[in-house]
Design a protein around this motif. Structure first.
Motif, mmCIF file in Angstrom:
data_model
loop_
_atom_site.group_PDB
_atom_site.id
_atom_site.type_symbol
_atom_site.label_atom_id
_atom_site.label_comp_id
_atom_site.label_asym_id
_atom_site.label_seq_id
_atom_site.Cartn_x
_atom_site.Cartn_y
_atom_site.Cartn_z
ATOM 1 N N GLY A 190 20.796 -9.543 8.066
ATOM 2 C CA GLY A 190 20.281 -8.301 8.627
ATOM 3 C C GLY A 190 19.292 -8.596 9.736
ATOM 4 N N PRO A 191 18.873 -7.560 10.437
ATOM 5 C CA PRO A 191 17.951 -7.749 11.554
ATOM 6 C C PRO A 191 16.551 -8.135 11.067
ATOM 7 C CG PRO A 191 18.323 -5.422 11.162
ATOM 8 C CD PRO A 191 19.246 -6.158 10.250
ATOM 9 N N SER A 192 15.776 -8.623 11.996
ATOM 10 C CA SER A 192 14.397 -8.989 11.700
ATOM 11 C C SER A 192 13.637 -7.781 11.165
ATOM 12 C CB SER A 192 13.734 -9.505 12.990
ATOM 13 O OG SER A 192 12.397 -9.820 12.747
ATOM 14 N N GLY A 193 12.880 -8.014 10.101
ATOM 15 C CA GLY A 193 12.044 -6.955 9.550
ATOM 16 C C GLY A 193 12.745 -5.997 8.593
ATOM 17 N N PHE B 12 12.593 -9.396 -0.166
ATOM 18 C CA PHE B 12 13.397 -9.364 -1.383
ATOM 19 C C PHE B 12 13.451 -10.747 -2.036
ATOM 20 C CE2 PHE B 12 17.561 -9.800 -3.486
ATOM 21 C CZ PHE B 12 17.365 -8.886 -4.513
ATOM 22 N N LEU B 13 13.678 -11.786 -1.224
ATOM 23 C CA LEU B 13 13.735 -13.136 -1.777
ATOM 24 C C LEU B 13 12.410 -13.535 -2.422
ATOM 25 C CD1 LEU B 13 15.768 -15.016 0.966
ATOM 26 C CD2 LEU B 13 16.519 -14.405 -1.333
ATOM 27 N N LYS B 14 11.302 -13.180 -1.775
ATOM 28 C CA LYS B 14 9.993 -13.496 -2.344
ATOM 29 C C LYS B 14 9.758 -12.748 -3.650
ATOM 30 C CE LYS B 14 7.268 -12.747 1.178
ATOM 31 N NZ LYS B 14 6.138 -12.759 2.109
ATOM 32 N N THR B 15 10.396 -11.611 -3.814
ATOM 33 C CA THR B 15 10.274 -10.856 -5.062
ATOM 34 C C THR B 15 10.954 -11.604 -6.206
ATOM 35 O OG1 THR B 15 10.233 -8.780 -3.840
ATOM 36 C CG2 THR B 15 10.775 -8.637 -6.173
ATOM 37 N N LEU B 16 12.046 -12.306 -5.920
ATOM 38 C CA LEU B 16 12.807 -12.978 -6.973
ATOM 39 C C LEU B 16 12.036 -14.100 -7.649
ATOM 40 C CD1 LEU B 16 16.379 -13.158 -5.393
ATOM 41 C CD2 LEU B 16 15.447 -11.452 -6.962
ATOM 42 N N ASN B 17 11.064 -14.696 -6.973
ATOM 43 C CA ASN B 17 10.249 -15.687 -7.671
ATOM 44 C C ASN B 17 8.767 -15.322 -7.676
ATOM 45 O OD1 ASN B 17 9.417 -16.470 -5.113
ATOM 46 N ND2 ASN B 17 9.804 -18.631 -5.450
ATOM 47 N N ARG B 18 8.496 -14.048 -7.484
ATOM 48 C CA ARG B 18 7.153 -13.449 -7.607
ATOM 49 C C ARG B 18 6.134 -14.047 -6.641
ATOM 50 N NH1 ARG B 18 5.462 -12.383 -13.672
ATOM 51 N NH2 ARG B 18 3.664 -11.682 -12.502
ATOM 52 N N MET B 19 6.575 -14.405 -5.444
ATOM 53 C CA MET B 19 5.615 -14.853 -4.436
ATOM 54 C C MET B 19 4.789 -13.681 -3.918
ATOM 55 S SD MET B 19 7.706 -17.734 -2.302
ATOM 56 C CE MET B 19 6.422 -17.946 -1.094
ATOM 57 N N ASP C 182 0.854 -1.192 0.000
ATOM 58 C CA ASP C 182 0.000 0.000 0.000
ATOM 59 C C ASP C 182 0.893 1.246 0.000
ATOM 60 O OD1 ASP C 182 -2.482 -1.361 -0.124
ATOM 61 O OD2 ASP C 182 -2.326 -1.796 2.021
ATOM 62 N N GLN C 183 0.904 2.040 1.061
ATOM 63 C CA GLN C 183 1.734 3.251 1.102
ATOM 64 C C GLN C 183 3.084 3.035 1.802
ATOM 65 O OE1 GLN C 183 0.832 5.945 -0.612
ATOM 66 N NE2 GLN C 183 -0.965 4.755 -1.201
ATOM 67 N N THR C 184 3.279 1.862 2.413
ATOM 68 C CA THR C 184 4.507 1.579 3.159
ATOM 69 C C THR C 184 5.574 1.011 2.225
ATOM 70 O OG1 THR C 184 3.172 1.062 5.105
ATOM 71 C CG2 THR C 184 5.464 0.328 5.125
ATOM 72 N N GLN C 185 6.734 1.650 2.207
ATOM 73 C CA GLN C 185 7.821 1.170 1.360
ATOM 74 C C GLN C 185 8.668 0.167 2.147
ATOM 75 O OE1 GLN C 185 10.157 4.215 -0.540
ATOM 76 N NE2 GLN C 185 11.180 2.731 -1.858
ATOM 77 N N ALA C 186 8.705 -1.075 1.640
ATOM 78 C CA ALA C 186 9.448 -2.135 2.316
ATOM 79 C C ALA C 186 10.867 -2.293 1.765
ATOM 80 C CB ALA C 186 8.697 -3.459 2.187
ATOM 81 N N LEU C 187 11.047 -2.061 0.471
ATOM 82 C CA LEU C 187 12.365 -2.131 -0.152
ATOM 83 C C LEU C 187 12.611 -0.837 -0.911
ATOM 84 C CD1 LEU C 187 12.248 -5.749 -1.652
ATOM 85 C CD2 LEU C 187 13.289 -5.034 0.503
ATOM 86 N N LYS C 188 13.808 -0.300 -0.799
ATOM 87 C CA LYS C 188 14.107 0.980 -1.434
ATOM 88 C C LYS C 188 15.379 0.890 -2.269
ATOM 89 C CE LYS C 188 14.812 5.856 -0.510
ATOM 90 N NZ LYS C 188 14.915 6.892 0.486
ATOM 91 N N ASP C 189 15.242 1.103 -3.556
ATOM 92 C CA ASP C 189 16.351 1.237 -4.502
ATOM 93 C C ASP C 189 17.393 0.125 -4.372
ATOM 94 O OD1 ASP C 189 17.616 2.467 -6.643
ATOM 95 O OD2 ASP C 189 18.875 3.695 -5.338
ATOM 96 N N ILE C 190 16.941 -1.122 -4.513
ATOM 97 C CA ILE C 190 17.844 -2.268 -4.451
ATOM 98 C C ILE C 190 18.419 -2.502 -5.844
ATOM 99 C CG2 ILE C 190 18.061 -4.738 -3.926
ATOM 100 C CD1 ILE C 190 17.239 -3.099 -1.495
#
Length: 143
Positions: free
Chosen positions: A73-76, A82-89, A51-59
């Motif tokens: 990296g830390p939790s959250g 990012f990993l789920k993005t790589l296989n469109r989950m 929605d309006q929350t940015q979870a990943l920025k300029d990777i």
């Protein structure tokens, strides 16, 4: 003398043959080296929003074939996202919007690659079970 000339010219021909074989072998090694370092994933300017929350920025990064890549990296912080993005989950997550470019073996995963074919080639294993937003039967049957 004729025998000596034949022997010397035969030696020169053998040296030329060896040199040409060395050139061919070097080219083959260069081709193999290029294959080993080619990027399986090439990510450029990836942004992900829930929605309006940015979870990943300029990777932007490349994940090379036959290399091990770790995300630490830390939790959250967005590792699993990012990993789920790589296989469109993330396709099943309502309100998820992705900008930028993700290439898998040179093809844009959002425009040129069938999602099912992509998931067949890019598997994911998570610490916690992450079922698809479907029934228990459909999640079990999917595998």
């Amino acid at each position: 003398m004729a025998e000596l000339t034949t022997t010397l010219s035969g030696y020169g021909a053998a040296q030329q043959k060896e040199a040409s074989q060395d050139v061919v072998a070097t080219r083959e090694l260069e081709k193999e080296s290029a294959k080993l370092t080619e990027a399986t994933f090439d990510v450029t300017g990836l942004d992900l929003f829930y929605d309006q929350t940015q979870a990943l920025k300029d990777i932007s990064m490349k994940i090379n074939k036959n290399e091990i890549t770790a995300f630490i990296g830390p939790s959250g912080c967005g590792k699993s996202t990012f990993l789920k993005t790589l296989n469109r989950m993330n396709d099943w997550v309502e309100g998820c919007r992705i900008t930028g470019k993700v290439l898998f073996e040179g093809k844009d995963i959002f425009k040129e690659v069938d999602p099912l074919a992509l998931r067949y080639r890019v598997g994911m294993v998570f610490q916690q079970p992450t079922p698809f937003p479907k029934s228990v039967f459909e999640n079990v049957a999917y595998g």
